[in-house]
Design an enzyme around this catalytic site. Structure first.
Site, PDB file in Angstrom:
ATOM      1  CG  ASN A 137       7.157  -1.471 -11.204  1.00  0.00           C
ATOM      2  OD1 ASN A 137       7.129  -1.896 -12.207  1.00  0.00           O
ATOM      3  ND2 ASN A 137       6.700  -1.752 -10.156  1.00  0.00           N
ATOM      4  CD  GLN A 165       8.599   3.552 -11.196  1.00  0.00           C
ATOM      5  OE1 GLN A 165       9.079   4.147 -10.826  1.00  0.00           O
ATOM      6  NE2 GLN A 165       7.309   3.372 -10.657  1.00  0.00           N
ATOM      7  CG  HIS A 183       1.865   9.121 -11.300  1.00  0.00           C
ATOM      8  ND1 HIS A 183       1.654   8.300  -9.837  1.00  0.00           N
ATOM      9  CD2 HIS A 183       0.955   8.594 -11.731  1.00  0.00           C
ATOM     10  CE1 HIS A 183       1.447   7.259 -10.371  1.00  0.00           C
ATOM     11  NE2 HIS A 183       0.993   7.661 -11.617  1.00  0.00           N
ATOM     12  CB  CYS A 300      -2.277  -4.776  -5.240  1.00  0.00           C
ATOM     13  SG  CYS A 300      -2.974  -5.712  -3.575  1.00  0.00           S
TER      14      CYS A 300
HETATM   15  N1  PLP Z   1       4.263   1.148 -15.341  1.00  0.00           N
HETATM   16  C1  PLP Z   1       4.997   1.320 -14.571  1.00  0.00           C
HETATM   17  C2  PLP Z   1       6.402   0.480 -14.489  1.00  0.00           C
HETATM   18  C3  PLP Z   1       4.364   1.693 -12.533  1.00  0.00           C
HETATM   19  O1  PLP Z   1       5.617   1.542 -12.399  1.00  0.00           O
HETATM   20  C4  PLP Z   1       3.176   2.458 -12.783  1.00  0.00           C
HETATM   21  C5  PLP Z   1       2.682   2.943 -11.755  1.00  0.00           C
HETATM   22  O2  PLP Z   1       3.210   1.997 -10.798  1.00  0.00           O
HETATM   23  C6  PLP Z   1       1.989   2.028 -14.547  1.00  0.00           C
HETATM   24  C7  PLP Z   1       3.155   1.612 -15.478  1.00  0.00           C
HETATM   25  C8  PLP Z   1       0.756   2.692 -14.196  1.00  0.00           C
HETATM   26  O3  PLP Z   1       0.878   3.833 -14.431  1.00  0.00           O
HETATM   27  P1  PLP Z   1       0.044   4.729 -13.675  1.00  0.00           P
HETATM   28  O4  PLP Z   1      -0.530   4.887 -12.462  1.00  0.00           O
HETATM   29  O5  PLP Z   1       0.043   6.433 -14.391  1.00  0.00           O
HETATM   30  O6  PLP Z   1      -1.464   4.286 -14.830  1.00  0.00           O
END
Ligand code: PLP
Length: 353
Positions: A137, A165, A183, A300
């Site tokens: 991410n 991602q 989302h 965060c």
């Molecule tokens: N994993 C990754 C790589 C992400 O970028 C995110 C969200 O930023 C998540 C997990 C968490 O997903 P969610 O926001 O749907 O809980």
């Protein structure tokens, strides 16, 4: 140009098709477990959405367990029983925080997991539980998950892939558990899925929804919108390659930027840009004032910028000096060029040009 949104990796703007489904939610506004006609219609809509999501990811519908987002999907997989845990050094906090005591699998300077170290770590371990994400991410770096899956299987382990991602951009990897989130691909927040190889033991317990694998009345409007957003992404198979061209054009227009992960396979939507000697927060505020919404890779929920464990694991000397610019299907060349001009002006003003 008013305000340019280049934070798609944090959340993508809702897709018009998904918004239309949500606006029309009254059509499916009943509990899918109810026996009356409206309930049966809701149940049919849920089935249709499950089939559509399964089609979009090219998996069997029986493998789709809907959850309240990516974090919950990851938690469900991580809660399954097994032997010792191993997670890559670049996993999202949603994995790190739910995998206490895990052994860390290191990455190289490009941010790619070291397969031979992983192989050695797993040797002799009973039923290792491994988590390696598909695309990062912060940097967009894509892991060799097919190779990882082969190694994990050879050691009799199970593999969780965080595909939050990459979903909607790259084909979904094949693993015991694959976590996705609506989302990031144009659906609403708070909806996701865990694609499971075999049935999982519920973590959220209560009613018998999702075949007993995730209790709670299904978020049907959100799930239907997830399906619509995914259909929009898969209907335009070339979007990710088009955006990659824009991302490359952006990076080429920023002399002086250090592009983290540039040497590794990456998503086409993320540029992780270091500006030597300038704290990420300073860059974010300067660019925000100039009208550009971007992130520090490691923000965060309070909005504070933390030192990135991802960049630190890659051996980046100043992990606090990088920002993440992330693009999506509606990003234009004009937006990218305007951002590049603002970034260069910032670098010049701070004496870094
Ligand atoms: N994993 C990754 C790589 C992400 O970028 C995110 C969200 O930023 C998540 C997990 C968490 O997903 P969610 O926001 O749907 O809980």
């Amino acid at each position: 140009m008013d305000h340019v949104y280049l934070d798609w990796a944090a959340t993508a703007p809702i897709d018009p098709a998904a918004a239309a489904v949500m606006a029309d939610a009254a059509r499916i506004w009943a509990n899918p477990s109810s026996v009356h006609a409206a309930g049966r219609a809701a149940s049919a809509a849920l089935d249709a959405a499950r089939r559509a999501v399964a089609r979009g990811f090219d998996v069997d519908p029986a493998r789709v367990v809907f959850t309240g987002g990516g974090t919950e999907a990851l938690g469900l997989a991580l809660a399954q029983r097994g032997g010792p845990r191993f997670v890559s050094a670049v996993e999202h906090d949603a994995v790190c925080a739910q995998a206490d005591g895990a052994t860390i699998i290191p990455v190289n300077a490009g941010g790619v997991v070291d397969l031979s170290v992983m192989d050695a770590l797993l040797t002799g371990v009973e039923q290792p539980r491994v988590a390696v994400m598909h695309a990062n991410n912060e940097t967009g770096v894509v892991q060799p998950v097919a190779e990882v899956a082969r190694i994990v299987a050879a050691h009799g382990g199970t593999l969780l892939v965080d595909a939050v991602q990459s979903a909607g951009k790259l084909p979904l990897p094949d693993a015991d558990f694959v976590a996705v989130s609506a989302h990031k691909l144009g659906g609403p927040p708070g909806v996701g899925a865990l694609i499971v190889r075999d049935a999982v033991t519920a973590q959220v317990r209560g009613g018998g929804q999702e075949r007993g694998q995730r209790a709670g009345t299904e978020n049907l409007p959100g799930i239907a919108a997830f399906a619509a957003a995914l259909a929009a992404r898969t209907a335009d198979a070339g979007w990710h390659d088009r955006v990659r061209i824009l991302r490359d054009r952006l990076e080429a227009a920023l002399p002086g930027a250090v592009v983290h992960g540039a040497g590794a396979p990456r998503l086409g939507t993320i540029a992780c840009l270091g500006l030597s000697g300038v704290a990420a927060m300073t860059q974010l505020m300067t660019l925000d004032l100039a009208g550009f919404a971007v992130s520090a890779g490691a923000a965060c929920s309070s909005g504070k910028v933390r030192t990135s464990h991802v960049l630190a694991a890659m051996g980046v000397a100043e992990p606090g000096e990088a920002i993440r610019v992330s693009l999506g299907w509606a990003t234009t060349a004009a937006e990218v060029d305007a951002f590049a001009a603002a970034w260069r002006a910032m670098a010049a003003r701070l004496g870094r040009a």
